[in-house]
Write a protein that holds these residues in place. Structure first.
Motif, PDB file in Angstrom:
ATOM      1  N   LEU A 201       0.752  -1.258  -0.024  1.00 38.97           N
ATOM      2  CA  LEU A 201      -0.018   0.038   0.012  1.00 38.97           C
ATOM      3  C   LEU A 201       0.688   1.064   0.165  1.00 38.97           C
ATOM      4  O   LEU A 201       0.397   2.214  -0.488  1.00 38.97           O
ATOM      5  CB  LEU A 201      -1.059  -0.141   1.219  1.00 38.97           C
ATOM      6  N   ALA A 202       2.034   1.063   0.687  1.00 37.65           N
ATOM      7  CA  ALA A 202       2.863   2.462   0.783  1.00 37.65           C
ATOM      8  C   ALA A 202       3.031   3.255  -0.599  1.00 37.65           C
ATOM      9  O   ALA A 202       2.980   4.397  -0.619  1.00 37.65           O
ATOM     10  CB  ALA A 202       4.286   1.993   1.457  1.00 37.65           C
ATOM     11  N   PRO A 203       3.576   2.469  -1.533  1.00 39.98           N
ATOM     12  CA  PRO A 203       3.771   3.186  -2.904  1.00 39.98           C
ATOM     13  C   PRO A 203       2.590   3.994  -3.561  1.00 39.98           C
ATOM     14  O   PRO A 203       2.654   4.899  -3.961  1.00 39.98           O
ATOM     15  CB  PRO A 203       4.238   1.980  -3.861  1.00 39.98           C
ATOM     16  N   VAL A 204       1.132   3.488  -3.252  1.00 38.75           N
ATOM     17  CA  VAL A 204       0.094   3.940  -3.774  1.00 38.75           C
ATOM     18  C   VAL A 204      -0.124   5.456  -2.662  1.00 38.75           C
ATOM     19  O   VAL A 204      -0.799   6.208  -3.354  1.00 38.75           O
ATOM     20  CB  VAL A 204      -1.179   3.034  -3.238  1.00 38.75           C
ATOM     21  N   LEU A 205       0.360   5.325  -1.610  1.00 39.81           N
ATOM     22  CA  LEU A 205       0.020   6.240  -0.854  1.00 39.81           C
ATOM     23  C   LEU A 205       1.317   7.472  -0.916  1.00 39.81           C
ATOM     24  O   LEU A 205       1.631   8.483   0.099  1.00 39.81           O
ATOM     25  CB  LEU A 205      -0.013   6.205   0.769  1.00 39.81           C
ATOM     26  N   LEU A 206       2.174   7.297  -1.859  1.00 37.46           N
ATOM     27  CA  LEU A 206       3.240   8.159  -2.182  1.00 37.46           C
ATOM     28  C   LEU A 206       3.077   9.227  -2.781  1.00 37.46           C
ATOM     29  O   LEU A 206       3.100   9.369  -4.062  1.00 37.46           O
ATOM     30  CB  LEU A 206       4.300   7.288  -2.860  1.00 37.46           C
TER      31      LEU A 206
END
Length: 182
Positions: free
Chosen positions: A126-131
């Motif tokens: 999920l982290a790259p989506v929230l970048l």
């Protein structure tokens, strides 16, 4: 792990480092500053954890029909949880704002390097989506947002697990009264 303390909850003040450490993010290498625990940092950390709980409540109550708003709110909760740990172990909030910003992946890396030891394939996915996560709140000048991924992890249980883990490491109690933000 970069310190010799038996746990991230050590109250000794300074967290010694056995070797200088710098985390690498693309071309940029940022050294971890000298970490000094303080009662103010601990209070600020507990406040972040409580606020993360409040924002999570709105997600758990399924208040967001727009996926973009849900992802923005998710970024807020994850950032509050991770920054709660970072403040607890002695990071300065201004340093975090300058060097980590709204990047969940960076916050997770610094948190794990300083004793959080949180492993979650779902959060790493999920982290790259929230970048950075503010892209889900603030569209481009033409009003567009990035495309929403077709497959997202189950967000409420993921964030619940993250906040519970942070509380377990920091020792912050779960709030008694819950009021949703969002």
């Amino acid at each position: 792990m970069i310190h010799d303390a038996p746990s991230a909850r050590s109250k000794s003040g300074v967290i010694p480092r056995s070797t200088p450490v710098a985390l690498s993010f693309g071309e940029q290498r940022t050294a971890i500053p000298k970490l000094v625990r303080s009662s103010d940092g601990r209070l600020f950390s507990e406040s972040r954890c409580r606020n993360g709980e409040s924002f999570l409540l709105a997600i758990e109550e399924l208040r967001f029909t727009d996926t973009g708003d849900l992802l923005y709110q998710t970024g807020i909760v994850a950032q509050m949880a991770l920054s709660s740990h970072l403040l607890d172990v002695g990071f300065d909030d201004r340093w975090c704002a300058r060097n980590i910003g709204l990047h969940i992946g960076k916050a997770l890396a610094y948190s794990n390097a300083t004793g959080l030891n949180y492993q979650s394939a779902a959060l790493e996915r999920l982290a790259p989506v929230l970048l950075p996560y503010n892209v889900w709140r603030n569209p481009d000048f033409d009003g567009s947002r990035p495309p929403v991924p077709t497959s997202l992890p189950e967000i409420p249980p993921l964030l619940r697990e993250l906040l519970d883990h942070v509380r377990g490491v920091t020792g912050h109690p779960r709030p008694r009264r819950r009021k949703a933000h969002g």
